[in-house]
Design a protein around this motif. Structure first.
Motif, mmCIF file in Angstrom:
data_model
loop_
_atom_site.group_PDB
_atom_site.id
_atom_site.type_symbol
_atom_site.label_atom_id
_atom_site.label_comp_id
_atom_site.label_asym_id
_atom_site.label_seq_id
_atom_site.Cartn_x
_atom_site.Cartn_y
_atom_site.Cartn_z
ATOM 1 N N SER A 1 72.359 91.688 38.515
ATOM 2 C CA SER A 1 73.378 92.823 39.166
ATOM 3 C C SER A 1 74.661 91.837 39.002
ATOM 4 O O SER A 1 75.966 91.563 39.921
ATOM 5 N N LYS A 2 74.825 90.262 39.418
ATOM 6 C CA LYS A 2 75.933 90.138 39.967
ATOM 7 C C LYS A 2 76.593 88.773 38.696
ATOM 8 O O LYS A 2 77.560 87.975 39.493
ATOM 9 N N THR A 3 76.171 88.827 38.108
ATOM 10 C CA THR A 3 76.477 88.318 36.817
ATOM 11 C C THR A 3 77.463 89.580 36.049
ATOM 12 O O THR A 3 77.429 91.031 36.294
ATOM 13 N N SER A 4 78.789 89.250 35.538
ATOM 14 C CA SER A 4 79.578 90.531 34.957
ATOM 15 C C SER A 4 80.754 89.164 33.927
ATOM 16 O O SER A 4 80.287 87.916 33.980
ATOM 17 N N ARG A 5 80.369 89.878 33.106
ATOM 18 C CA ARG A 5 81.740 89.707 31.556
ATOM 19 C C ARG A 5 82.957 89.657 31.844
ATOM 20 O O ARG A 5 83.877 90.773 31.952
ATOM 21 N N ARG A 6 83.127 88.593 31.928
ATOM 22 C CA ARG A 6 84.855 88.033 33.214
ATOM 23 C C ARG A 6 85.697 87.335 31.904
ATOM 24 O O ARG A 6 86.422 88.040 31.516
ATOM 25 N N TYR A 7 85.287 86.404 31.596
ATOM 26 C CA TYR A 7 86.002 85.610 31.099
ATOM 27 C C TYR A 7 85.432 85.012 29.751
ATOM 28 O O TYR A 7 84.481 85.104 29.213
ATOM 29 N N LEU A 8 86.600 85.833 28.614
ATOM 30 C CA LEU A 8 86.303 85.221 27.663
ATOM 31 C C LEU A 8 86.775 83.786 27.007
ATOM 32 O O LEU A 8 87.698 82.954 27.787
ATOM 33 N N VAL A 9 85.389 83.085 27.120
ATOM 34 C CA VAL A 9 85.876 81.243 26.017
ATOM 35 C C VAL A 9 86.451 80.900 25.279
ATOM 36 O O VAL A 9 86.036 81.636 24.055
ATOM 37 N N LEU A 10 86.984 80.486 24.772
ATOM 38 C CA LEU A 10 88.479 79.857 23.846
ATOM 39 C C LEU A 10 87.804 78.414 24.089
ATOM 40 O O LEU A 10 88.535 77.728 24.217
ATOM 41 N N PRO A 11 86.913 78.243 22.650
ATOM 42 C CA PRO A 11 87.015 76.409 22.420
ATOM 43 C C PRO A 11 88.183 76.670 21.413
ATOM 44 O O PRO A 11 88.734 77.058 20.919
ATOM 45 N N ALA A 12 88.974 75.035 21.474
ATOM 46 C CA ALA A 12 90.125 74.590 20.834
ATOM 47 C C ALA A 12 89.369 73.578 19.271
ATOM 48 O O ALA A 12 89.029 72.576 20.287
ATOM 49 N N LEU A 13 89.479 74.185 18.412
ATOM 50 C CA LEU A 13 88.704 73.389 17.734
ATOM 51 C C LEU A 13 89.389 71.855 17.448
ATOM 52 O O LEU A 13 88.892 70.685 17.269
#
Length: 493
Positions: free
Chosen positions: A104-116
């Motif tokens: 419950s302390k975690t949220s789907r907040r950050y989109l992770v964008l690897p730059a190839l």
């Protein structure tokens, strides 16, 4: 004699403990079937690329309105430019997904964008305003390579521990021998390599982990020094592209089995695990880009004893006026519906999207197919040839007055399985080689209506996102994500 400062000691790390409790809920859904009855998508994020197009502009994250009741339906409503030029945004993932449902302390907040290409990894905050994400943090390539020797980041998955794992396709010099898996903590600090020393795969690309079976399986693309220069068949002969699956125990990171897929398994790119039926045998599908096969792998009891078989084979098409006498389909992306009933894949060069019923995984049945581009569509100089020598081209309809350029490349399925979104850029160097008009005029995004009863695919004539009309000029569109998760990002444990 080399100075001591030239010696890099690679850092390795272990995954932390899961943060689940029986009574709390975090991001995502408890089960895949719960996800299927979740809210309909209203937004979709897409990685948009200027790198490699000749424009000195930063790549950006585009927010697309996919709510059919909205006045801005099928339009780009926000653009978040990256802080640097020359990244080549490619795939994306989340800091948290359904694997963290019990926390419950975690949220789907950050989109992770690897730059190839640049080797950076960006974190973008989507929680403050989902319609207008903001920049949060960048992990610099010097930090990643300096501590782990890794570069060319590709696939990012969140872990139940709150950490993020990213596959990396080589070292900073583009050598495949340096590839492996990067482990970041929950605030995107480099922890080290995930795999144990001496347990790196032969080549890197995609991966999928299945905690229920204590297994992680990774696939193979090629050496970055080769694929970043465009595709050359000689590089395949020279061993610069892969044909292996790599089977690890999870979460320990020991390489237990390397499976040579042989000539039927050249360039095994994407990998997907069955979601709903994952408690049975550990079954995964892999797509073979050059061999144009779908392979089903089954791991029973022990991860050391995996078997694989070709269950779908796409025949190459005889063609005229092309670089080769036969054209492979080039399967570059696929996915499985959350109820494990349907498999979808694209043939980037042929131009079609296919839907298979996989209720019997060993005998997929083609139930839907639609052409949305391709190299031998009407109006192209390339023509396909029948066995009797007659020629033909496929009819591809216009959408909202636009001719459909390129071929279907990335796909994303709605949670309920009724809408399939499609973009048409693979990688800027390869786009320029096979579909130069897409680089010149820009990508598009389409929506395909899906019949989830008996099967069937149809182009939605009212949905067309034109990336050729961007304020900074035409750009390339690649991977797509919903703010609430999807079947290619969420993993259930």
């Amino acid at each position: 004699m080399a100075a001591a400062a030239d010696v890099v000691v690679l850092e390795h790390a272990t995954i932390g403990e899961n943060k689940h409790s029986c009574c709390s809920t975090g991001p995502g859904y408890a089960t895949p079937l719960d996800a299927m009855v979740g809210p309909r998508e209203s937004l979709i994020y897409v990685t948009c690329v200027y790198t490699g197009t000749g424009k000195d502009k930063p790549d950006f994250l585009g927010t697309i309105d996919v709510d059919p009741t909205s006045k801005t339906y099928s339009q780009v409503i926000h653009r978040l430019p990256m802080p640097n030029v020359g990244d080549e945004l490619h795939h994306s993932g989340w800091n948290a997904c359904s694997s963290c449902f019990g926390d419950s302390k975690t949220s789907r907040r950050y989109l992770v964008l690897p730059a190839l290409v640049s080797g950076r990894i960006y974190a973008v905050d989507t929680l403050k305003d989902p319609r207008a994400p903001t920049f949060y943090k960048a992990v610099e390539p010097s930090d990643i390579s300096g501590k782990t020797g890794l570069a060319y980041p590709h696939t990012a998955h969140c872990l139940a521990s709150g950490e993020i794992m990213v596959s990396c396709l080589g070292d900073k010099d583009g050598k495949a021998e340096g590839n492996g898996f990067l482990l970041l903590d929950s605030d995107f600090n480099v922890k080290g390599r995930w795999e144990k020393p001496g347990h790196s795969p032969l080549f890197g690309y995609d991966y999928w982990y299945q905690p229920r079976h204590k297994t992680m399986i990774s696939t193979s693309w090629g050496a970055p020094a080769a694929f970043t220069q465009g595709f050359n068949l000689q590089d395949v002969s020279d061993g610069l592209y892969g044909r292996h699956l790599h089977v690890y125990n999870w979460p320990e990171g020991e390489l237990k089995q390397t499976i040579d897929l042989g000539p039927d398994g050249l360039l095994p790119l994407e990998i997907r695990n069955f979601a709903t039926t994952a408690t049975k045998d550990n079954r995964v599908f892999e797509c073979m880009a050059i061999s144009i096969n779908m392979v089903l792998s089954i791991f029973k009891n022990s991860i050391n004893h995996g078997s694989h078989e070709v269950v779908v084979k796409v025949k190459p098409v005889k063609v005229q006026n092309w670089i080769l006498p036969e054209m492979p389909g080039l399967i570059t992306d696929f996915l499985i519906s959350l109820d494990d009933r349907f498999l979808y894949f694209v043939n980037w060069l042929h131009g079609d999207i296919r839907q298979y019923n996989i209720e019997d995984p060993k005998s997929p049945v083609l139930v839907g197919q639609v052409f949305v581009g391709g190299l031998f569509q009407k109006g192209s100089p390339v023509v396909a040839e029948n066995d009797d020598g007659t020629t033909y081209q496929v009819d591809v309809p216009e959408v909202k007055g636009h001719r459909l350029l390129g071929g279907p490349q990335m796909i994303q399925l709605s949670l309920d399985g009724k809408r399939l979104y499609v973009t048409n850029s693979l990688f800027s160097k390869w786009d320029k080689q096979f579909y130069p008009e897409v680089v010149e005029k820009g990508s598009h995004m389409l929506q395909i209506d899906v019949d989830t009863g008996k099967g069937g695919l149809a182009i939605n004539p009212h949905f067309y996102v034109d990336f050729g009309a961007e304020p900074d000029g035409p750009c390339l569109a690649h991977e797509m994500r919903y703010p609430g998760g999807d079947c290619t990002s969420d993993i259930w444990i």
